[in-house]
Design a protein around this motif. Structure first.
Motif, mmCIF file in Angstrom:
data_model
loop_
_atom_site.group_PDB
_atom_site.id
_atom_site.type_symbol
_atom_site.label_atom_id
_atom_site.label_comp_id
_atom_site.label_asym_id
_atom_site.label_seq_id
_atom_site.Cartn_x
_atom_site.Cartn_y
_atom_site.Cartn_z
ATOM 1 N N ALA A 178 -41.123 -14.709 -16.439
ATOM 2 C CA ALA A 178 -42.542 -15.063 -16.501
ATOM 3 C C ALA A 178 -43.171 -15.017 -15.117
ATOM 4 O O ALA A 178 -44.328 -14.625 -14.958
ATOM 5 C CB ALA A 178 -42.708 -16.449 -17.111
ATOM 6 N N SER A 183 -46.537 -14.116 -16.925
ATOM 7 C CA SER A 183 -46.590 -14.489 -18.340
ATOM 8 C C SER A 183 -46.510 -15.999 -18.518
ATOM 9 O O SER A 183 -46.132 -16.734 -17.611
ATOM 10 C CB SER A 183 -45.419 -13.838 -19.099
ATOM 11 N N VAL A 185 -44.707 -19.131 -20.841
ATOM 12 C CA VAL A 185 -43.385 -19.350 -21.414
ATOM 13 C C VAL A 185 -43.506 -20.281 -22.613
ATOM 14 O O VAL A 185 -44.166 -21.325 -22.536
ATOM 15 C CB VAL A 185 -42.424 -19.971 -20.382
#
Length: 302
Positions: A178, A183, A185
Motif C-alpha cells: 500500500a 493504496s 488497506v
C-alpha cells in the motif's frame, strides 16, 4: 543484496502462455512501483527433455534453448516498451520452471507467476520436483490470474489476518504494498462460532453470548496486530477492518473483489509448499479473481 548476490528484484517466470504474460505485466508494474530490478526467468526442464530425446546434445534440445532465449528477449522487449525505467535481466536455466524460480529468488525478492503459466499453481505446489524444492522458497509468491486485459487500479490492498505469525507477515507485506502503490488497506478477520452437534439445543441468549465473545476476540486480534505492525512509515495509510462471521475463504474473496491485491499468510512446512498444507491460502488461490500474494513461513521476519 539477496542470497544470490543480486539487488532485490521481482522474479517472474515466463513460458509463452497468456497466463505467464499476465504475470509479466503485473511484475513489470510492481518493479516500477518499487524501483526494483525485474528478473525474467525461463526453465527448460532439461531432465524431461533428455528423457524424451535420449540425450542432451540433440537438435531438439538446441531448438528449445533458442526458443527460450527468444521468449526471454520478447519479455525484455515488452518491459522496455511498457516501463523503460525498469532495469531488466533474463535467465535461462536447465531446471524445471518452479525450481528455477526458487533458485533465482532471495529473501528480499518477490516471485511472480501466472495461474496456468509454468504448469500453473499445480506445478509449483504439487509436482514431484517442485514439492521437493518449493519447501525452501525464501520470499513472497504472487499468483496472477489469467486476464485478457489488466483491470484499472482500484487503490486497495486486502489482507487476511488471524493473529498468527503468518498473518503478521502478511499484514506487514500488505502495508508495504500500500505504501509503494498509494493504496488503502482493508484488514479482514473472519470467525465462525463452533456449535454443538445439536445446535438447536443452544438457547438464543447463549448463542448470542457465544457470538459476542468471538466478535470481541476478533476485534482484539485486529487491533493487536495493527498496533504491533504499523510503524512510522505506514501510520498515515488509510486502514479499515472487516470482521465477519463467515468462512475465511469466502470472506477474503468477497472483500477483495474490488482490490488490486489480496495478501494471505501460509503456515505450511516452508515456502510455497505451505500452500498445499494451508486450506485458506489454497482456497483463496482457487477462487480469487485478483492477484494473490502468499507469504511463506519465514524462519525470521525481514
Amino acid at each position: 543484496m539477496n542470497a544470490q548476490g543480486h539487488p532485490p528484484a521481482i522474479v517472474v517466470g515466463v513460458d509463452g502462455t497468456p497466463a505467464s504474460h499476465a504475470a509479466l505485466i503485473w511484475a513489470t508494474e510492481e518493479a516500477a512501483r518499487r524501483g526494483a530490478r525485474l528478473r525474467i526467468v525461463h526453465g527448460l526442464g532439461m531432465p524431461v527433455v533428455i528423457g524424451a530425446y535420449g540425450g542432451a546434445g540433440g537438435f531438439a534440445v538446441e531448438d528449445l534453448r533458442q526458443a527460450g532465449h527468444d521468449l526471454l528477449a520478447a519479455g525484455a522487449a515488452y518491459v522496455h516498451r511498457a516501463r523503460p525505467e525498469v532495469d531488466v535481466e533474463t535467465s535461462l536455466a536447465p531446471e524445471d520452471a518452479p525450481a528455477v524460480l526458487l533458485k533465482e529468488a532471495g529473501p528480499e525478492d518477490v516471485i511472480v507467476m501466472g495461474t496456468r503459466g509454468l504448469g500453473g499453481i499445480r506445478a509449483i505446489m504439487l509436482g514431484s520436483v517442485s514439492v521437493r524444492t518449493s519447501s525452501h522458497a525464501p520470499c513472497p509468491v504472487v499468483v496472477v490470474p489469467n486476464l485478457e486485459k489488466p483491470p484499472p487500479r482500484r487503490g486497495r490492498v486486502v489482507v487476511g489476518v488471524d493473529g498468527s505469525d503468518s498473518s503478521r507477515r502478511a499484514l506487514r507485506f500488505a502495508l508495504h504494498e500500500a505504501l509503494v502503490s498509494g493504496s488503502e488497506v482493508v484488514v479482514v478477520n473472519s470467525w465462525q462460532v463452533p456449535l454443538p452437534a445439536d445446535a438447536e439445543s443452544l438457547a438464543a441468549d447463549a448463542r448470542a453470548l457465544h457470538e459476542e465473545t468471538f466478535d470481541r476476540q476478533s476485534e482484539e486480534v485486529v487491533a493487536g496486530l495493527l498496533a504491533e505492525v504499523v510503524d512510522d512509515r505506514t501510520e498515515h495509510l488509510e486502514i479499515s477492518a472487516v470482521r465477519t462471521q463467515a468462512n475465511p475463504v469466502d470472506a477474503l474473496v468477497e472483500a477483495s473483489q474490488d482490490a488490486d491485491l489480496l495478501v494471505v499468510g501460509s503456515r505450511g512446512q516452508g515456502g510455497v509448499r505451505g500452500l498445499v498444507m494451508g486450506s485458506v491460502s489454497q482456497g483463496v488461490l482457487q477462487h480469487s479473481e485478483v492477484p494473490v500474494a502468499v507469504l511463506p513461513p519465514y524462519s525470521e521476519d525481514e
